[in-house]
Design a protein around this motif. Structure first.
Motif, short mmCIF file in Angstrom:
data_model
loop_
_atom_site.label_atom_id
_atom_site.label_comp_id
_atom_site.label_asym_id
_atom_site.label_seq_id
_atom_site.Cartn_x
_atom_site.Cartn_y
_atom_site.Cartn_z
N GLY A 83 -63.89 -56.24 -14.80
CA GLY A 83 -64.00 -54.68 -14.74
C GLY A 83 -65.24 -54.72 -14.13
N TYR A 84 -65.31 -53.70 -13.22
CA TYR A 84 -66.35 -53.09 -12.48
C TYR A 84 -66.03 -51.50 -12.14
CZ TYR A 84 -63.31 -54.22 -8.34
OH TYR A 84 -62.30 -54.28 -7.58
N VAL A 85 -66.94 -50.90 -11.61
CA VAL A 85 -66.96 -49.36 -11.24
C VAL A 85 -67.25 -48.86 -9.83
CG1 VAL A 85 -67.48 -46.91 -11.85
CG2 VAL A 85 -67.29 -48.56 -13.89
N VAL A 86 -66.16 -48.49 -9.07
CA VAL A 86 -66.74 -48.16 -7.69
C VAL A 86 -67.06 -46.66 -7.71
CG1 VAL A 86 -65.74 -47.85 -5.43
CG2 VAL A 86 -65.24 -49.89 -6.76
N GLY A 196 -71.01 -39.91 -16.45
CA GLY A 196 -69.88 -40.36 -17.11
C GLY A 196 -69.75 -41.97 -16.62
N ALA A 197 -69.61 -42.10 -15.26
CA ALA A 197 -69.40 -43.22 -14.69
C ALA A 197 -70.22 -44.21 -14.80
CB ALA A 197 -69.11 -43.19 -13.20
N VAL A 198 -71.58 -43.92 -14.61
CA VAL A 198 -72.76 -44.77 -15.04
C VAL A 198 -72.94 -45.29 -16.34
CG1 VAL A 198 -75.27 -45.04 -14.80
CG2 VAL A 198 -74.16 -44.07 -13.01
N GLU A 199 -72.60 -44.35 -17.15
CA GLU A 199 -72.92 -44.49 -18.77
C GLU A 199 -71.58 -45.45 -19.16
OE1 GLU A 199 -72.13 -41.99 -22.93
OE2 GLU A 199 -72.91 -40.95 -21.04
N ALA A 200 -70.65 -45.25 -18.57
CA ALA A 200 -69.28 -46.27 -18.92
C ALA A 200 -69.50 -47.76 -18.41
CB ALA A 200 -68.03 -45.76 -18.31
N ALA A 201 -70.08 -47.83 -17.22
CA ALA A 201 -70.58 -49.18 -16.63
C ALA A 201 -71.68 -49.71 -17.48
CB ALA A 201 -70.82 -49.05 -15.19
N VAL A 202 -72.54 -49.04 -17.96
CA VAL A 202 -73.51 -49.56 -18.61
C VAL A 202 -73.18 -49.97 -20.16
CG1 VAL A 202 -75.84 -49.10 -19.85
CG2 VAL A 202 -75.47 -48.57 -17.38
N ARG A 203 -72.52 -49.28 -20.77
CA ARG A 203 -72.08 -49.44 -21.88
C ARG A 203 -71.22 -50.88 -21.94
NH1 ARG A 203 -69.36 -44.36 -24.62
NH2 ARG A 203 -68.46 -46.01 -25.88
N ALA A 204 -70.28 -50.88 -21.04
CA ALA A 204 -69.47 -52.12 -20.92
C ALA A 204 -69.77 -53.32 -20.31
CB ALA A 204 -68.13 -51.69 -19.86
N GLY A 205 -70.95 -53.08 -19.64
CA GLY A 205 -71.92 -54.29 -19.04
C GLY A 205 -71.27 -54.81 -17.89
N VAL A 206 -70.74 -53.93 -16.97
CA VAL A 206 -69.96 -54.21 -15.75
C VAL A 206 -70.59 -53.87 -14.51
CG1 VAL A 206 -67.66 -54.03 -16.89
CG2 VAL A 206 -68.74 -52.19 -15.70
N PRO A 207 -70.62 -54.46 -13.44
CA PRO A 207 -71.27 -53.95 -12.19
C PRO A 207 -70.64 -52.69 -11.72
CG PRO A 207 -70.26 -56.17 -11.92
CD PRO A 207 -69.48 -55.49 -13.21
N ILE A 208 -71.64 -52.04 -11.06
CA ILE A 208 -71.57 -50.65 -10.32
C ILE A 208 -71.49 -50.91 -8.94
CG2 ILE A 208 -72.27 -48.32 -9.93
CD1 ILE A 208 -73.97 -48.48 -12.52
N VAL A 209 -70.58 -50.46 -8.19
CA VAL A 209 -70.32 -50.78 -6.77
C VAL A 209 -70.40 -49.43 -6.09
CG1 VAL A 209 -68.90 -51.64 -4.76
CG2 VAL A 209 -68.75 -52.51 -7.02
N PRO A 210 -71.61 -48.91 -5.59
CA PRO A 210 -71.75 -47.58 -4.75
C PRO A 210 -71.31 -47.73 -3.25
CG PRO A 210 -73.89 -48.58 -5.63
CD PRO A 210 -72.97 -49.57 -5.59
N ALA A 211 -70.56 -46.95 -3.23
CA ALA A 211 -69.83 -46.75 -1.83
C ALA A 211 -70.16 -45.53 -1.24
CB ALA A 211 -67.99 -46.94 -1.93
N PHE A 212 -70.23 -45.27 -0.08
CA PHE A 212 -70.38 -43.96 0.69
C PHE A 212 -69.37 -43.73 1.80
CE2 PHE A 212 -72.16 -40.82 3.67
CZ PHE A 212 -72.63 -39.93 3.06
N ILE A 213 -68.64 -42.72 1.69
CA ILE A 213 -67.66 -41.96 2.53
C ILE A 213 -68.15 -41.11 3.43
CG2 ILE A 213 -65.18 -41.43 2.70
CD1 ILE A 213 -64.77 -42.06 -0.06
N SER A 214 -68.17 -41.48 4.63
CA SER A 214 -68.51 -40.65 5.87
C SER A 214 -67.38 -39.98 6.61
CB SER A 214 -69.66 -40.92 6.73
OG SER A 214 -69.27 -42.13 7.50
N VAL A 215 -67.20 -38.72 7.26
CA VAL A 215 -66.10 -38.33 7.88
C VAL A 215 -66.79 -37.29 8.85
CG1 VAL A 215 -65.55 -36.56 6.22
CG2 VAL A 215 -63.81 -37.20 8.13
N ASN A 216 -66.28 -37.65 10.22
CA ASN A 216 -66.96 -36.97 11.17
C ASN A 216 -65.50 -36.62 12.21
OD1 ASN A 216 -68.53 -35.59 13.49
ND2 ASN A 216 -69.56 -37.63 13.87
#
Length: 291
Positions: A83-86, A196-216
Motif C-alpha cells: 500500500g501507498y498513496v500517490v 484526508g490522504a495524508v491522514e490515511a497514509a499516516v494511520r496506515a503507515g504507508v509511503p506517500i508519493v507526491p507527484a506534480f502534474i503540469s500542463v502547458n
C-alpha cells in the motif's frame, strides 16, 4: 492539428473511453476473473488490464496529437508493492487517467452514482475503487467518476468513515491515488489541500508519493467545457517529489499536509511562469509600421 479538427476528435476520444471502459468491465475483466490461477495471479492480471486501459487511452490522445504526453519513468524510491498513496495537484480533467496509468493496482474513492452506474460499475469493482459518500469529495479525485466537490466549505473531518475505508484498503496492501485539492485547480491558483490522504497514509503507515502534474497550455480546467480546446495541444508532464515514509514515525498529518501544500505551491508558481513564457513566445509578433 487545426483547432477545428481537435474539437470533434476530443468528443470521439471521451466517448470511446467510456464505451471501451464499459466493454472491458462487462466482458474482459469477468473472463480474466474466471481464468485459472491463484487469487494473486488473477488480481495481477486484472490490475495489469485496467492499468493498460488508462495507459492506452493516454497513448491514443498523444498519437492523435490532442495532448503531448510521455509516461514518466518511476523514480528509484517509488514503492514497488504494498500500500501507498500517490497524491498530486489537479490542473485538468484527465489527471486521474494519467496517474492511474503509472502503475498497476492503483485505485481511488469514487462517487456513489458512478460506483453503481450500469456502464462502469463492474470496472469500478474489479479495479478495487472505494465507494464514497455524497460529501466525501474532500478526500479524493474528481475526474472520470472520481469525486468532485465544488463547495469549498467542507471540513476535513466530515468523512471519517471514508478515511477508515482508505486506511483498511492501504493496510490490505493496495495503493491509492488521491488529489488533496478535491477538485480541479483554478487556472492560476491552487485550492487548499485537504488532509484526508495524508491522514490515511499516516494511520496506515504507508509511503506517500507526491507527484506534480503540469500542463502547458492549460486545458480541460474546472468550469471549462471540453470543446474549448487551446490553440496548441496541452503538453503534460509528471514529476515526482521525494517519497515520504510514514511507518514508525511520529507524524502530525496537519503539519505534514501544510508542508506538502507549500512545496506544491512553489512548483505551481514555476509552472505559471513556464506557461506565461510559452504563451508570449507563441503570440504573433506585431509588425512594425513601414516608413
Amino acid at each position: 492539428m487545426p483547432k477545428f479538427l481537435r474539437i470533434p476528435l476530443t468528443a470521439f476520444a471521451f466517448f470511446g473511453f467510456f464505451s471501451f471502459g464499459c466493454i472491458v468491465g462487462w466482458l474482459a475483466l469477468p473472463l480474466l476473473a474466471f481464468w485459472p490461477g491463484t487469487p494473486e495471479a488473477k488480481r495481477r492480471r486484472m490490475d495489469n488490464a485496467i492499468c493498460g486501459v488508462y495507459r492506452g487511452f493516454m497513448q491514443f490522445l498523444h498519437l492523435v496529437r490532442l495532448v503531448g504526453y510521455t509516461r514518466p519513468e518511476l523514480p528509484p524510491d517509488f514503492p514497488r508493492s504494498g500500500g501507498y498513496v500517490v497524491i498530486a495537484n489537479h490542473p485538468s480533467l484527465i489527471d486521474t487517467l494519467i496517474l492511474m496509468g503509472l502503475s498497476p493496482g492503483l485505485a481511488s474513492v469514487v462517487k456513489p452514482h458512478w460506483y453503481s452506474s450500469w456502464m462502469l460499475r463492474v470496472l469500478m469493482r474489479y479495479a478495487g475503487h472505494i465507494p464514497g459518500t455524497d460529501r466525501s469529495a474532500a478526500l479524493s479525485p474528481s475526474a472520470e467518476g472520481t469525486l468532485d466537490m465544488s463547495q469549498e466549505t467542507a471540513s476535513d473531518g466530515d468523512m471519517p468513515a471514508v478515511v477508515d475505508r482508505m486506511v483498511a484498503h492501504l493496510q490490505s496492501g493496495r495503493p491509492l491515488v488521491i488529489f488533496p485539492e478535491a477538485s480541479r485547480s483554478w487556472e492560476r491558483k491552487m485550492r487548499r489541500f485537504r488532509r484526508g490522504a495524508v491522514e490515511a497514509a499516516v494511520r496506515a503507515g504507508v509511503p506517500i508519493v507526491p507527484a506534480f502534474i503540469s500542463v502547458n497550455p492549460p486545458m480541460l480546467m474546472k468550469h471549462q467545457p471540453w470543446y474549448e480546446v487551446p490553440e496548441r495541444r496541452g503538453m503534460y508532464r509528471v514529476e515526482f517529489f521525494p517519497v515520504i515514509e510514514t511507518a514508525g514515525r511520529d507524524l502530525d498529518p496537519r503539519q505534514l499536509n501544510r508542508e506538502l501544500r507549500a512545496a506544491y505551491e512553489v512548483r505551481f508558481v514555476e509552472m505559471l511562469r513556464e506557461r506565461d513564457a510559452s504563451a508570449l513566445a507563441a503570440a504573433p509578433v506585431a509588425q512594425l509600421p513601414q516608413t
